[in-house]
Design a protein around this motif. Structure first.
Motif, short mmCIF file in Angstrom:
data_model
loop_
_atom_site.label_atom_id
_atom_site.label_comp_id
_atom_site.label_asym_id
_atom_site.label_seq_id
_atom_site.Cartn_x
_atom_site.Cartn_y
_atom_site.Cartn_z
N ASP A 1 7.27 -14.50 -16.34
CA ASP A 1 7.33 -13.04 -16.71
C ASP A 1 6.74 -13.11 -17.87
N THR A 2 5.44 -12.72 -18.12
CA THR A 2 4.91 -12.75 -19.53
C THR A 2 4.92 -11.30 -20.10
N GLY A 3 5.19 -10.37 -19.60
CA GLY A 3 4.73 -8.80 -20.31
C GLY A 3 6.06 -8.02 -19.83
N ARG A 4 7.24 -8.70 -19.19
CA ARG A 4 8.26 -7.72 -18.97
C ARG A 4 8.05 -6.58 -18.17
N GLN A 5 6.82 -6.61 -17.19
CA GLN A 5 6.32 -5.29 -16.66
C GLN A 5 6.01 -4.19 -17.63
N SER A 6 5.93 -4.43 -18.90
CA SER A 6 5.40 -3.33 -19.70
C SER A 6 3.89 -3.66 -20.19
N ASP A 7 3.36 -4.62 -19.60
CA ASP A 7 2.15 -5.13 -19.91
C ASP A 7 1.29 -6.18 -19.00
N ALA A 8 -0.03 -5.88 -18.84
CA ALA A 8 -0.77 -6.92 -17.92
C ALA A 8 -0.81 -8.42 -18.65
N CYS A 9 -0.79 -9.37 -17.85
CA CYS A 9 -1.30 -10.62 -18.29
C CYS A 9 -2.87 -10.71 -18.38
N ALA A 10 -3.24 -10.36 -19.46
CA ALA A 10 -4.84 -10.34 -19.90
C ALA A 10 -5.62 -11.65 -19.69
N GLY A 11 -4.87 -12.54 -20.41
CA GLY A 11 -5.65 -13.82 -20.28
C GLY A 11 -4.82 -15.02 -20.20
N ILE A 12 -5.42 -16.17 -19.85
CA ILE A 12 -4.77 -17.32 -19.43
C ILE A 12 -5.47 -18.61 -19.34
N VAL A 13 -4.82 -19.67 -19.95
CA VAL A 13 -5.49 -20.86 -20.18
C VAL A 13 -4.32 -21.69 -19.67
N TRP A 14 -4.90 -23.00 -19.23
CA TRP A 14 -3.92 -24.02 -18.25
C TRP A 14 -4.51 -25.30 -18.97
N LYS B 1 0.92 -1.23 0.06
CA LYS B 1 -0.13 0.02 0.08
C LYS B 1 0.72 1.28 -0.19
N TYR B 2 1.94 1.05 0.73
CA TYR B 2 2.87 2.54 0.75
C TYR B 2 3.52 2.47 -0.69
N ALA B 3 3.86 1.52 -1.29
CA ALA B 3 4.48 1.60 -2.72
C ALA B 3 3.38 2.04 -3.66
N TYR B 4 2.29 1.77 -3.42
CA TYR B 4 1.15 2.30 -4.58
C TYR B 4 0.52 3.64 -4.15
N LEU B 5 1.03 4.30 -3.21
CA LEU B 5 0.43 5.49 -2.75
C LEU B 5 0.43 6.41 -3.87
N GLU B 6 -0.41 7.56 -3.76
CA GLU B 6 -0.08 8.55 -4.84
C GLU B 6 1.33 9.22 -4.86
N ASP B 7 1.86 9.28 -3.79
CA ASP B 7 3.01 10.13 -3.65
C ASP B 7 3.99 8.81 -3.00
N GLY B 8 3.69 7.63 -3.13
CA GLY B 8 4.44 6.41 -2.72
C GLY B 8 5.82 6.07 -3.66
N LEU B 9 6.40 5.24 -3.21
CA LEU B 9 7.73 4.61 -3.51
C LEU B 9 7.61 4.26 -5.37
N PHE B 10 6.53 3.45 -5.78
CA PHE B 10 6.60 3.02 -7.00
C PHE B 10 5.57 3.63 -7.93
N LYS B 11 5.96 3.99 -9.12
CA LYS B 11 5.04 4.76 -9.95
C LYS B 11 4.24 3.57 -10.98
N GLN B 12 5.25 2.39 -11.01
CA GLN B 12 5.06 1.39 -11.61
C GLN B 12 4.62 0.07 -11.07
N TYR B 13 4.52 -0.96 -11.81
CA TYR B 13 4.11 -2.32 -11.17
C TYR B 13 5.77 -2.69 -10.48
N ILE B 14 5.54 -3.23 -9.24
CA ILE B 14 6.50 -3.87 -8.62
C ILE B 14 7.25 -5.16 -9.09
#
Length: 681
Positions: free
Chosen positions: A460-473, A73-86
């Motif tokens: 690591d499906t998107g190298r943090q540049s993309d969400a994993c939007a779908g998955i099939v197992w 929660k600290y990381a994703y605060l508006e003025d928190g540590l991370f501006k992108q995904y961890i």
């Protein structure tokens, strides 16, 4: 005597508070090592407690969740540590993070950098050569394991294929021997297939400004091995009568019911035969249920004809067999009064809105362990009878993932740790009841053992540049296989779980993947895709003149198919064994490695901006102008597309919302989907 794990977690929590107080965390470093180490240390404590079978393991997991939640929660605060995904933190040597062996910069990023260089840094200057790290080999230099491998796939170099003729079904998939067909649709919202593979249901946003809730259904015949044709697919759509677009969809296979829900109501539609035993052309609306604008989360069909819908801290449950139906009293509204349409995006006097307020819930199930828990997605895990549940950060400021026993008061069974952002979707397979996967908004697909709290494998499906939007197992011939879909990266990746590697990716025509499912009866992967979502990070879609090498055209694909079609016709005429693929001029790795192709050459496949001289540029552009004249549909390419025209063996741009079918077959149809869209011509 208790172990040291709880004390260790308390110590990490205190360390974090001190570091925040003295500003010891670097807000300008998106990968602050001190912060990431604390996250990893928390997971290591849990892992050690699991290995040692600590009697207080449940308390350790809950304490770890509390501390992780505070840090995240600290990381994703508006003025928190991370501006992108961890970055991924819940891994170890035995539970690794696997990256795609192909490391590339997206074409959209390269185009943006080049435009900035020529417009702002050096106005009017020629485009500079691409640096080595930004270059991606053209498709003709990549492996192709079989003559019938689809040209809309791209295989990874150096990754061996771990199947053989002894696993024929898996071999088709691992060689990407697929027919790729597209069907146009409205904006996709949800998708599901009946357990027997007889009906595909989709919720779409149609009409003016995509405000109308549409149900689309595709019905398969029992003996149909190939799936629907274009006419059949396009013809089965109807307005659901809801006030807003339906975002939630579920199916009851026993009662042949499809459920769609907006914020206010749930409606069911029967796909099975009527009282006369006939299949309806238009699916009848059976139930209308009132969600009271409180229970607006995902749906789940429980055994015994019960429908569940999540709210905050509780869920509403309807016993379907006891509810009033629209067939009981035709033209009579169900529920007390009329539905309140004050929040509807549709016209207030729209005749498309059915006015029943709906039946209220039969009972309410409170979540015993957490009165504030609000599932944003869940999945009924049939082998264990629990619901796999996940929160969404924008709703609850957290993204907790748990399994819940809804039959015993919504009691939490297991908590699953390690997500750095929202778990968007779940995937399970009947072939492995102890395993499930999550698709993460942070670009990771995580594999969990249902009995353990931490992921046992992460891709690591998107190298943090993309969400994993779908998955099939899936498990073709018993072989564990994973498909993941990307939004901005507009592709579907196939992962060999045994080899722990991405084997290849499939083109989605520059469209963002929204939903994926597996049609096991027909060995078919189905993906609903969105025309616009892939471009959200780069702004609205923009187009430039396409630069398509001759080997990536429809003409080239047709030429490559001729030997196969001729051999197939000869076999059919003489009744020969049709399981053996014909020899063609494209024989995979050997021809590609040589760099020669009957319909193209390496010279025609140079990356954009990677030219030896101005003369080379002029010659290539002149040749491409001739190609445009012969093939006017190849006029434009999205400037901010992740892939350029040379990434796959066929330059395909969908141009509209489409559903894509990748049908893996012994002898696939060699045809390819045509590029489209008003902006493309």
């Amino acid at each position: 005597m208790s172990g040291p794990w709880l004390n260790h977690l308390d110590g990490i929590g205190q360390q974090f508070e001190v570091m925040v107080e003295v500003n010891a965390l670097d807000e300008n470093d998106p990968e602050d090592k001190k912060f990431l180490k604390m996250l990893r240390d928390i997971c290591d404590v849990v892992r050690d407690a699991e290995i040692r079978s600590a009697p207080e393991l449940p308390e350790v997991v809950e304490k770890a969740h509390t501390v992780l939640d505070k840090l995240l929660k600290y990381a994703y605060l508006e003025d928190g540590l991370f501006k992108q995904y961890i970055r991924c933190f819940a891994y170890s040597d035995d539970n690794p993070v696997i990256e795609d062996s192909l490391q590339m910069a997206g074409s959209d990023i390269i185009e943006a950098v080049m435009s900035f260089f020529t417009q702002y840094l050096h106005p009017g200057a020629d485009r500079p050569p691409l640096p080595e790290f930004a270059k991606t080999d053209p498709w003709i230099k990549t492996p192709r394991p079989h003559p019938l491998t689809t040209r809309l796939s791209r295989f990874r170099s150096g990754v061996p294929i771990s199947v053989s003729a002894s696993t024929p079904r898996a071999q088709l998939i691992y060689q990407a021997r697929a027919e790729v067909k597209q069907y146009f649709l409205a904006a996709p919202c949800a998708m599901m297939m009946s357990s027997d593979g007889s009906v595909l249901a989709m919720a779409e946003a149609g009409g003016y400004r995509a405000r109308d809730p549409i149900l689309r259904t595709v019905r398969f015949d029992e003996d149909d091995e190939d799936g629907p044709d274009m006419l059949e697919f396009a013809g089965k759509r109807q307005d659901t009568g809801l006030s807003n677009v339906a975002r939630e969809l579920e199916m009851d296979n026993e009662r042949t019911l499809i459920f769609l829900a907006d914020q206010d109501r749930i409606k069911s539609f029967r796909w099975g035969p009527n009282a006369e035993g006939k299949l309806p052309k238009r699916l009848p609306n059976v139930h209308t249920m009132n969600s009271e604008r409180v229970y607006n989360g995902p749906l789940a069909v429980l055994p015994g004809g019960r429908l569940l819908r999540a709210g905050k801290g509780k869920a509403a449950l309807w016993n379907l067999d006891s509810l009033e139906t629209h067939q009981d009293n035709p033209k009579k509204l169900i529920g007390e009064g009329k539905v309140n349409v004050d929040n509807s995006w549709r016209e207030e006097d729209s005749t498309g809105i059915e006015r029943s307020s709906g039946s209220k819930a039969t009972s309410i199930v409170a979540f015993a362990d957490d009165p504030d828990y609000q599932p944003a997605t869940w999945h009924w895990h049939r082998p264990t009878g629990v619901l796999l549940c996940a929160e969404r950060r924008r709703d609850t400021e957290g993204f907790s993932c748990i399994s819940m026993d809804i039959e015993h008061g919504g009691r939490r069974v297991t908590r699953y740790l390690g997500h750095g952002h929202d778990p968007e979707k779940f995937a399970t397979s009947p072939s492995d009841p102890n395993v499930f996967w999550t698709a993460g908004a942070d670009g990771y697909a995580r594999m969990f053992d249902i009995r353990r709290s931490l992921p046992v494998l992460t891709f690591d499906t998107g190298r943090q540049s993309d969400a994993c939007a779908g998955i099939v197992w899936i498990h073709p011939d018993g072989i564990p296989t994973l498909f993941t879909g990307g939004e901005r990266t507009a592709q579907i990746k196939m992962w060999d779980v045994r080899a722990r590697a991405c084997l290849y990716e499939l083109s989605t025509g520059n469209n963002a993947v929204q939903h994926m499912l597996w049609d096991d009866r027909r060995t078919t992967l189905i993906a609903s895709t969105d025309r616009d979502s892939a471009f959200t990070m780069g702004g609205p879609r923009k187009f430039r003149k396409a630069k398509i090498p001759t080997w990536a055209t429809f003409t080239a694909a047709a030429a490559a198919a001729k030997p196969y079609e001729k051999a197939k016709a000869d076999r059919d005429a003489h009744g020969a064994d049709s399981s053996e693929a014909p020899e063609t001029h494209e024989q995979g790795n050997q021809e590609n490695a040589s760099g020669e192709d009957e319909v193209g050459s390496q010279d025609e496949a140079k990356d954009e901006g990677d030219h030896d001289s101005d003369e080379d540029v002029a010659a290539e552009e002149e040749e491409q102008d001739d190609e445009f004249e012969e093939n006017p549909r190849y006029m434009k390419w999205p400037t901010n597309a992740y892939h350029n025209e040379q990434f796959y063996g066929y330059a395909y741009n969908a141009g509209e919302h489409v559903i894509l079918q990748y049908k893996f077959r012994e002898n696939p149809d060699y045809d390819l989907p045509a590029s489209g869209g008003d902006d493309f011509f």
